[in-house]
Design an enzyme around this catalytic site. Structure first.
Site, PDB file in Angstrom:
ATOM      1  N   LYS A 118       1.251   4.302  -2.833  1.00 13.06           N
ATOM      2  CA  LYS A 118       1.082   5.738  -2.571  1.00 13.06           C
ATOM      3  C   LYS A 118       2.393   6.509  -2.825  1.00 13.06           C
ATOM      4  CE  LYS A 118      -3.299   5.917  -1.803  1.00 13.06           C
ATOM      5  NZ  LYS A 118      -4.182   6.730  -2.660  1.00 13.06           N
ATOM      6  N   TYR A 162       0.857  -1.203   0.000  1.00 15.89           N
ATOM      7  CA  TYR A 162       0.000   0.000   0.000  1.00 15.89           C
ATOM      8  C   TYR A 162       0.890   1.249   0.000  1.00 15.89           C
ATOM      9  CZ  TYR A 162      -3.311   3.639   1.289  1.00 15.89           C
ATOM     10  OH  TYR A 162      -4.052   4.800   1.299  1.00 15.89           O
TER      11      TYR A 162
END
Ligand code: NDP
Ligand code: 8X3
Length: 250
Positions: free
Chosen positions: A155, A151
């Protein structure tokens, strides 16, 4: 003339709150997401304030994404503001235990989906030499936390893409920036933990950011004068100092 904004992930959380905030300021809206019923409800609520057009597609589906944006009626074709918001975390596991399908979901939605939508929207912006793109990054794009691995990578990629877009679209006068929230109380953790009740504990014991807090900041960013571009903004709840430091009450 009223501006037109396309918001991905408008069926929930930050995207939905941004739709409400923009409607309040008379911005015409293209709202995107997979859950059409929810989008219809939002459209009904906002139509008395502004014009709303819905696009129902999964950002992982390259052809459908390009086709959907191509299908916009002439009155919605000149998008002034693109809010690349659709995304989620899937799972919270150490790298040796992570699930490959979760990794695919995060890279396909948060990174490749953002690129597909941008690819479809940018040509009319470059042609008109005008536009504003805001990518919703995360504090996870600035620091990596335990079990955040993929994750956080997705990002970090969003922030690299934001910088790349700002550089490449500079000759066209297009504004590009990222808004990077810390902990926001949305459906984010329900998705991350796949409905497990551990999701309920994530925002307990402190006052988390609310979707509306981020929506107001996004509106602030898009309402600056033409010579001002908010390039990168990190926002935490007061109780949060970093991804791993959150002051909780006893
Ligand atoms: P929500 O789960 O409430 O909303 C996620 C939105 O993304 C939904 O509208 C969902 O719509 C859409 N979405 C997810 N997958 C897809 C897909 N495959 N295709 C199209 N749309 C999709 O979470 P948030 O509002 O919190 O998240 C919004 C953004 O903010 C994300 O990019 C997230 O990473 C980021 N963020 C969130 C933080 C938080 O703590 N909540 C902090 C920092 C950043 P639908 O399911 O209808 O398709
Ligand atoms: C969402 C914030 O800390 O849950 O991007 O990753 S965090």
């Amino acid at each position: 003339m009223k501006k037109i904004a396309l918001i991905t992930g408008a069926s929930s959380g930050i995207g939905k709150a941004t739709a409400y905030e923009f409607a309040k300021h008379g911005i015409n809206l293209i709202l995107c997401g997979r859950r059409l019923e929810r989008l219809n409800t939002i459209k009904k609520a906002l139509e008395r304030l502004t014009d709303v057009h819905l696009l129902n597609f999964d950002v992982r589906d390259k052809a459908k994404t390009l086709q959907s944006i191509e299908s916009l009626p002439d009155t919605f074709k000149n998008i002034d503001i693109l809010i690349n918001n659709a995304g989620n975390a899937h799972g919270l596991d150490s790298i040796n235990e992570g699930n490959i399908d979760d990794w695919d979901a995060m890279m396909d939605i948060n990174v490749k989906g953002l690129l597909y939508v941008s690819k479809a929207v940018i040509p009319q912006m470059t042609a008109r030499q005008s536009g504003h793109i805001i990518n919703i990054g995360s504090s996870a794009g600035k620091e990596v936390y335990p079990k955040g691995n993929v994750y956080c990578a997705s990002k970090h990629a969003v922030l690299a893409i934001t910088e790349g877009m700002r550089i490449d679209l500079n000759p066209f006068g297009i504004k590009v920036g990222a808004i990077n929230p810390g902990l926001v109380e949305t459906e984010f953790s329900q998705v991350r933990f796949k409905g497990d009740k551990i999701a309920d504990s994530v925002y307990k014991g402190f006052k988390a950011l609310q979707a509306k807090d981020i929506a107001e900041i996004i509106y602030f960013a898009i309402s600056r004068p033409p010579h001002v571009n908010i390039a990168d903004l990190l926002v935490f709840p007061t109780a949060q100092a970093s991804s791993t430091i959150v002051k909780k009450f006893n």
